[in-house]
Design a protein around this motif. Structure first.
Motif, short mmCIF file in Angstrom:
data_model
loop_
_atom_site.label_atom_id
_atom_site.label_comp_id
_atom_site.label_asym_id
_atom_site.label_seq_id
_atom_site.Cartn_x
_atom_site.Cartn_y
_atom_site.Cartn_z
N UNK A 10 0.80 -1.21 0.00
CA UNK A 10 0.00 0.00 0.00
C UNK A 10 0.83 1.26 0.00
N UNK A 11 0.24 2.33 -0.51
CA UNK A 11 0.84 3.66 -0.51
C UNK A 11 -0.27 4.63 -0.16
N UNK A 12 -0.07 5.43 0.91
CA UNK A 12 -1.13 6.31 1.40
C UNK A 12 -0.55 7.69 1.71
N UNK A 13 -1.14 8.70 1.10
CA UNK A 13 -0.61 10.06 1.26
C UNK A 13 -1.71 11.06 1.59
N UNK A 14 -1.37 11.98 2.46
CA UNK A 14 -2.21 13.14 2.74
C UNK A 14 -1.42 14.37 2.34
N UNK A 44 -4.60 10.46 -1.18
CA UNK A 44 -4.27 9.59 -2.30
C UNK A 44 -3.83 8.24 -1.75
N UNK A 45 -4.38 7.17 -2.29
CA UNK A 45 -4.00 5.84 -1.80
C UNK A 45 -3.97 4.80 -2.89
N UNK A 46 -3.03 3.87 -2.80
CA UNK A 46 -2.94 2.72 -3.70
C UNK A 46 -2.90 1.45 -2.87
N UNK A 47 -3.59 0.41 -3.35
CA UNK A 47 -3.59 -0.87 -2.64
C UNK A 47 -3.50 -2.01 -3.64
N UNK A 48 -2.61 -2.95 -3.36
CA UNK A 48 -2.43 -4.11 -4.23
C UNK A 48 -3.40 -5.22 -3.88
N UNK A 49 -4.46 -5.36 -4.66
CA UNK A 49 -5.41 -6.46 -4.45
C UNK A 49 -4.74 -7.78 -4.82
N UNK A 50 -4.05 -7.77 -5.97
CA UNK A 50 -3.18 -8.87 -6.38
C UNK A 50 -1.89 -8.24 -6.88
N UNK A 51 -0.96 -9.08 -7.31
CA UNK A 51 0.30 -8.54 -7.84
C UNK A 51 0.09 -7.74 -9.13
N UNK A 52 -1.02 -7.98 -9.81
CA UNK A 52 -1.26 -7.31 -11.08
C UNK A 52 -2.48 -6.39 -11.08
N UNK A 53 -3.19 -6.33 -9.97
CA UNK A 53 -4.40 -5.51 -9.94
C UNK A 53 -4.41 -4.62 -8.70
N UNK A 75 -14.69 12.17 -5.90
CA UNK A 75 -13.85 11.01 -5.64
C UNK A 75 -13.50 10.31 -6.95
N UNK A 76 -12.22 10.15 -7.19
CA UNK A 76 -11.75 9.40 -8.35
C UNK A 76 -11.23 8.04 -7.91
N UNK A 77 -11.87 6.96 -8.39
CA UNK A 77 -11.46 5.60 -8.09
C UNK A 77 -10.86 4.98 -9.35
N UNK A 78 -9.65 4.47 -9.22
CA UNK A 78 -8.94 3.93 -10.38
C UNK A 78 -8.69 2.44 -10.20
N UNK A 79 -8.98 1.68 -11.24
CA UNK A 79 -8.78 0.23 -11.24
C UNK A 79 -7.69 -0.07 -12.26
N UNK A 80 -6.55 -0.52 -11.77
CA UNK A 80 -5.34 -0.62 -12.58
C UNK A 80 -4.89 -2.07 -12.72
#
Length: 295
Positions: free
Chosen positions: A39-43, A74-83, A109-114
């Motif tokens: 995870x990556x979490x920023x304020x 801003x936050x990023x979370x690894x659901x899997x290694x590729x998603x 709110x912007x939600x991004x699925x990568x």
């Protein structure tokens, strides 16, 4: 300075064009994805002031000074290694002119699925990011000069839109140097019966780790409207906004996986000329935490 009637009328084509810019450049797009449960979490806090407004025809106007401050998660979370799932959310945005009161509110709110298309040798990712219109789409700031005047300075644009992004990255094997490039398309819809032009964006970033301690980076981004907007159909939605921007940043560790970053961003006409935005330096300060599971 109180703008004359001509400038005041043109002011009504501006406000949200710049609001969108501040929210979405906390982290550049990249071809990499987080590993599972990483995870990556920023304020972050961003601020700008400007009296230079570029109209839809590119004409530079001097107006009352416009100011904006934003507190953004801003936050990023690894659901899997590729998603990965990514959130970009202005928790509070304050807007005002020197001749109006300052108004604030929650942003969209912007939600991004990568998803990683390629991961090991040539990192390549694709993402889809719906932007949910949960912010204040109408928020009027009262004039402090004339009691009967007000201007709409919303913290959200009121429309549902979707960003699609293709990004690639590289890192040198023996040197702490990396690069990112991306291209995006923003499918816009409408607000209160008014349709807006789609947008096209592109960008590049390079970064270097100095002495294994400080990360520094430089970015170049550009945004262009797909349609040629000659007349502002709505004065708060940023329809027809275009720009080129550059930024420089640095991140310094303060405690374990916690770091502080500083960033400076400004605008020019290198790729796409400025249209329908306020142009000035944007300063940001952020604190972020990176979580990496023990292996």
């Amino acid at each position: 300075m109180v703008p004359n009637n001509k400038v005041r009328a043109k002011l009504k084509a501006i406000s949200l064009g710049f609001m969108c810019l501040c929210s979405f450049e906390i982290a550049a797009q990249s071809g990499w994805t987080k590993e599972k449960t990483e995870g990556f979490y920023q304020l972050g806090f961003q601020t700008m002031k400007s009296d230079n407004y570029y109209a839809l025809n590119g004409e530079k106007l001097e107006t009352n000074q416009f100011s904006q401050q934003s507190l953004v998660f801003y936050g990023e979370y690894g659901v899997t290694d590729k998603f990965n799932i990514i959130a970009n959310w202005p928790l509070q945005t304050w807007n005002g002119f020197e001749t109006t009161e300052t108004v604030g509110g929650l942003g969209d709110l912007r939600l991004e699925f990568k998803h990683a298309l390629l991961k090991k040798y040539f990192p390549l990712s694709i993402s889809v990011a719906p932007e949910l219109p949960i912010g204040k789409a109408n928020h009027f700031a009262q004039s402090i000069v004339n009691d009967f005047e007000q201007i709409n300075l919303p913290s959200g644009d009121g429309e549902f839109n979707v960003w699609s992004t293709l990004a690639s990255s590289f890192a040198l094997p023996n040197i702490p140097f990396y690069g990112n490039i991306f291209t995006s398309y923003n499918f816009r819809t409408e607000y209160e019966g008014i349709s807006f032009s789609d947008q096209f964006a592109l960008g590049a970033e390079i970064g270097y780790h100095i002495s294994g301690f400080v990360w520094v980076n430089a970015r170049l981004n550009a945004l262009k409207s797909v349609d040629n907007i000659a007349v502002a159909t709505d004065f708060v939605r940023g329809d027809g906004s275009e720009y080129t921007s550059y930024s420089f940043g640095a991140a310094v560790p303060v405690y374990k996986n916690i770091q502080v970053n500083l960033n400076y961003r400004n605008f020019n006409d290198w790729i796409y000329s400025r249209k329908n935005i306020y142009s000035s330096g944007v300063f940001s300060l952020g604190v972020y935490y990176e979580y990496k599971p023990k292996k």
